[in-house]
Design a protein around this motif. Structure first.
Motif, PDB file in Angstrom:
ATOM      1  N   MET A 109      45.699  58.226 -46.500  1.00 37.19           N
ATOM      2  CA  MET A 109      45.186  56.696 -47.154  1.00 37.19           C
ATOM      3  C   MET A 109      46.439  55.707 -47.696  1.00 37.19           C
ATOM      4  SD  MET A 109      42.476  55.236 -46.462  1.00 37.19           S
ATOM      5  CE  MET A 109      40.169  55.636 -46.539  1.00 37.19           C
ATOM      6  N   ALA A 110      46.401  56.476 -48.785  1.00 39.19           N
ATOM      7  CA  ALA A 110      47.387  55.955 -49.836  1.00 39.19           C
ATOM      8  C   ALA A 110      48.863  55.305 -49.602  1.00 39.19           C
ATOM      9  CB  ALA A 110      47.848  56.704 -51.230  1.00 39.19           C
ATOM     10  N   LEU A 111      49.326  56.798 -48.372  1.00 35.69           N
ATOM     11  CA  LEU A 111      51.032  56.648 -47.833  1.00 35.69           C
ATOM     12  C   LEU A 111      51.056  55.888 -46.502  1.00 35.69           C
ATOM     13  CD1 LEU A 111      51.848  59.698 -49.162  1.00 35.69           C
ATOM     14  CD2 LEU A 111      52.828  57.079 -49.292  1.00 35.69           C
ATOM     15  N   ASN A 112      49.656  55.653 -45.902  1.00 41.58           N
ATOM     16  CA  ASN A 112      49.462  54.947 -44.604  1.00 41.58           C
ATOM     17  C   ASN A 112      50.091  55.419 -43.913  1.00 41.58           C
ATOM     18  OD1 ASN A 112      49.442  52.186 -42.797  1.00 41.58           O
ATOM     19  ND2 ASN A 112      50.564  51.690 -42.588  1.00 41.58           N
ATOM     20  N   LEU A 113      50.020  57.117 -43.549  1.00 40.34           N
ATOM     21  CA  LEU A 113      50.024  57.850 -42.418  1.00 40.34           C
ATOM     22  C   LEU A 113      49.618  58.696 -41.835  1.00 40.34           C
ATOM     23  CD1 LEU A 113      51.895  61.005 -45.459  1.00 40.34           C
ATOM     24  CD2 LEU A 113      53.902  58.881 -43.813  1.00 40.34           C
TER      25      LEU A 113
ATOM     26  N   TYR B 122      44.252  56.775 -66.386  1.00 41.28           N
ATOM     27  CA  TYR B 122      44.962  57.337 -65.482  1.00 41.28           C
ATOM     28  C   TYR B 122      45.266  56.561 -64.504  1.00 41.28           C
ATOM     29  CZ  TYR B 122      44.322  59.056 -60.759  1.00 41.28           C
ATOM     30  OH  TYR B 122      44.544  58.721 -58.730  1.00 41.28           O
ATOM     31  N   ILE B 123      46.343  56.844 -63.531  1.00 40.59           N
ATOM     32  CA  ILE B 123      47.547  55.917 -63.454  1.00 40.59           C
ATOM     33  C   ILE B 123      47.802  55.975 -61.888  1.00 40.59           C
ATOM     34  CG2 ILE B 123      49.411  53.844 -63.523  1.00 40.59           C
ATOM     35  CD1 ILE B 123      49.366  54.166 -66.282  1.00 40.59           C
ATOM     36  N   GLU B 124      47.626  54.806 -61.351  1.00 42.06           N
ATOM     37  CA  GLU B 124      47.622  56.008 -59.596  1.00 42.06           C
ATOM     38  C   GLU B 124      48.910  54.271 -59.413  1.00 42.06           C
ATOM     39  OE1 GLU B 124      43.802  56.231 -57.591  1.00 42.06           O
ATOM     40  OE2 GLU B 124      44.739  55.229 -56.533  1.00 42.06           O
ATOM     41  N   ARG B 125      49.666  54.490 -58.699  1.00 45.75           N
ATOM     42  CA  ARG B 125      51.105  54.173 -57.976  1.00 45.75           C
ATOM     43  C   ARG B 125      51.716  54.269 -57.137  1.00 45.75           C
ATOM     44  NH1 ARG B 125      56.798  52.871 -61.270  1.00 45.75           N
ATOM     45  NH2 ARG B 125      55.205  52.027 -63.203  1.00 45.75           N
ATOM     46  N   ARG B 126      51.304  52.617 -55.820  1.00 47.69           N
ATOM     47  CA  ARG B 126      51.774  53.271 -54.624  1.00 47.69           C
ATOM     48  C   ARG B 126      52.815  52.760 -54.316  1.00 47.69           C
ATOM     49  NH1 ARG B 126      48.258  51.399 -50.330  1.00 47.69           N
ATOM     50  NH2 ARG B 126      47.351  50.512 -51.856  1.00 47.69           N
TER      51      ARG B 126
ATOM     52  N   MET C   3      58.600  47.504 -46.605  1.00 47.63           N
ATOM     53  CA  MET C   3      57.465  47.271 -46.784  1.00 47.63           C
ATOM     54  C   MET C   3      56.914  49.139 -46.281  1.00 47.63           C
ATOM     55  SD  MET C   3      56.325  45.002 -47.911  1.00 47.63           S
ATOM     56  CE  MET C   3      56.450  43.474 -49.015  1.00 47.63           C
ATOM     57  N   ARG C   4      57.453  49.912 -46.057  1.00 47.59           N
ATOM     58  CA  ARG C   4      56.967  51.528 -45.886  1.00 47.59           C
ATOM     59  C   ARG C   4      56.734  52.104 -47.087  1.00 47.59           C
ATOM     60  NH1 ARG C   4      61.207  54.592 -42.423  1.00 47.59           N
ATOM     61  NH2 ARG C   4      63.063  52.729 -44.080  1.00 47.59           N
ATOM     62  N   PRO C   5      55.833  52.736 -46.891  1.00 48.98           N
ATOM     63  CA  PRO C   5      55.377  53.347 -48.517  1.00 48.98           C
ATOM     64  C   PRO C   5      55.917  54.622 -48.855  1.00 48.98           C
ATOM     65  CG  PRO C   5      52.847  53.048 -47.283  1.00 48.98           C
ATOM     66  CD  PRO C   5      54.705  52.498 -46.344  1.00 48.98           C
ATOM     67  N   ILE C   6      55.870  54.612 -49.883  1.00 47.45           N
ATOM     68  CA  ILE C   6      57.420  55.814 -50.606  1.00 47.45           C
ATOM     69  C   ILE C   6      57.009  56.711 -51.310  1.00 47.45           C
ATOM     70  CG2 ILE C   6      58.617  54.570 -52.257  1.00 47.45           C
ATOM     71  CD1 ILE C   6      60.600  56.711 -50.343  1.00 47.45           C
ATOM     72  N   GLU C   7      56.137  56.343 -52.176  1.00 47.52           N
ATOM     73  CA  GLU C   7      55.314  57.296 -53.589  1.00 47.52           C
ATOM     74  C   GLU C   7      53.997  57.095 -53.368  1.00 47.52           C
ATOM     75  OE1 GLU C   7      55.972  56.872 -57.567  1.00 47.52           O
ATOM     76  OE2 GLU C   7      56.876  55.315 -56.742  1.00 47.52           O
ATOM     77  N   PHE C   8      53.241  57.569 -53.853  1.00 42.28           N
ATOM     78  CA  PHE C   8      51.933  57.476 -53.899  1.00 42.28           C
ATOM     79  C   PHE C   8      51.748  58.559 -55.576  1.00 42.28           C
ATOM     80  CE2 PHE C   8      47.145  59.385 -53.649  1.00 42.28           C
ATOM     81  CZ  PHE C   8      46.922  57.987 -54.425  1.00 42.28           C
ATOM     82  N   THR C   9      51.615  58.177 -56.482  1.00 44.49           N
ATOM     83  CA  THR C   9      51.958  58.688 -57.420  1.00 44.49           C
ATOM     84  C   THR C   9      50.209  58.622 -58.684  1.00 44.49           C
ATOM     85  OG1 THR C   9      53.985  58.628 -57.039  1.00 44.49           O
ATOM     86  CG2 THR C   9      52.881  59.298 -59.520  1.00 44.49           C
ATOM     87  N   ARG C  10      49.745  60.289 -58.822  1.00 46.77           N
ATOM     88  CA  ARG C  10      48.647  60.196 -60.408  1.00 46.77           C
ATOM     89  C   ARG C  10      49.033  60.994 -61.083  1.00 46.77           C
ATOM     90  NH1 ARG C  10      45.106  63.027 -55.007  1.00 46.77           N
ATOM     91  NH2 ARG C  10      47.238  63.539 -54.480  1.00 46.77           N
ATOM     92  N   SER C  11      48.961  59.693 -61.697  1.00 46.89           N
ATOM     93  CA  SER C  11      49.573  60.476 -63.198  1.00 46.89           C
ATOM     94  C   SER C  11      48.369  60.706 -64.559  1.00 46.89           C
ATOM     95  CB  SER C  11      50.506  59.683 -64.056  1.00 46.89           C
ATOM     96  OG  SER C  11      51.671  59.093 -63.242  1.00 46.89           O
TER      97      SER C  11
END
Ligand code: 16G
Length: 244
Positions: free
Chosen positions: A120-124, A207-211, A217-225
């Motif tokens: 969902m986050a990476l649109n895959l 908690y930090i989420e980065r997309r 505009m293609r999503p490259i990263e979904f990072t949960r820190s």
């Protein structure tokens, strides 16, 4: 008076009681960032404990990142990290810019199939291949954050090529993210996370989420820190909307 609060008949070791006192003094603002701690000898005689006890207490707090020792100058209350919220920089760049040495402790570096959340986050499409980088991020040897980055395998076929900086690897393939969406929320550290960061369970964490997205505009990263709540301030500059 502080003296009455160290209790030799208490089953908690004296150095731990002293650590609690120092933590409280910092939290209450009695000791501020960059303030010098009284000398080992002064603390020992004031509280009627041995210098060994004081040293042990201080060393533990240095390891926790609450105090810093500077050779010849003494022990000081460590300053917190200030991290601007509006810059799309990497951890490696942020830490290097502060004159500190970034390092990584790997928890896992592997490929797998996208979970529904990742898809969902990476649109895959669910089940597409992803590379996962799960690591502890450190500055000058101190663990500051736990990070789980998920990158579509299309862009990072082999996660093992990332030795320290993900962004520098992406950069070399012309895949540096241009834009990111970030979400922050307060959480309490769960036992495994606290263990990885070497801090008490139930302590505060951001908690930090980065997309992140490529220029197209293609999503490259979904990072949960999970950043240590006791070490980080996130700062932002705000402007009034222009109303013309
Ligand atoms: C930062 C980013 C993270 C990114 C990493 C890359 C936040 C909250 N997170 O930690 O999304 O993957 O930098 O750093 O800022 P690196 O290039 O050093 O691996």
């Amino acid at each position: 008076k502080v003296k009455s609060r160290l209790d030799g008949s208490n089953p908690t070791p004296l150095y731990k009681q002293l650590q609690t006192l120092i933590r409280q003094a910092i939290e209450s603002g009695a000791f501020k960032v960059e303030d010098a701690l009284p000398s080992e000898r002064d603390i020992a005689s004031e509280l009627e404990v041995s210098r060994v006890t004081v040293r042990k207490a201080v060393q533990g707090l240095v390891r926790d990142g609450l105090l810093v020792q500077r050779h010849g100058a003494g022990t000081f209350v460590a300053s917190r990290m200030e991290q601007p919220l509006s810059k799309l920089t990497s951890f490696t760049e942020d830490i290097t810019a502060r004159g500190m040495q970034p390092s990584v402790v790997w928890v896992e570096r592997a490929t797998g199939l996208a979970t529904p959340e990742e898809a969902m986050a990476l649109n895959l499409s669910p089940g597409v291949g992803v590379s996962r980088l799960h690591r502890i991020r450190c500055a000058d040897g101190k663990a500051l954050a736990i990070e789980l980055a998920t990158v579509p395998q299309e862009f990072l076929p082999d996660p093992l090529v990332v030795e320290d900086s993900l962004y520098s690897v992406l950069d070399k393939s012309g895949l540096r993210p241009l834009r990111a969406l970030q979400r922050l929320r307060a959480e309490l550290l769960q036992p495994t996370q606290a263990d990885l960061l070497g801090v008490p369970v139930g302590g505060p964490t951001l908690y930090i989420e980065r997309r992140s997205f490529l220029p197209d505009m293609r999503p490259i990263e979904f990072t949960r820190s999970h950043y240590r709540g006791d070490s980080y301030d996130f700062i932002a500059e705000l402007y009034l909307d222009s109303r013309d």
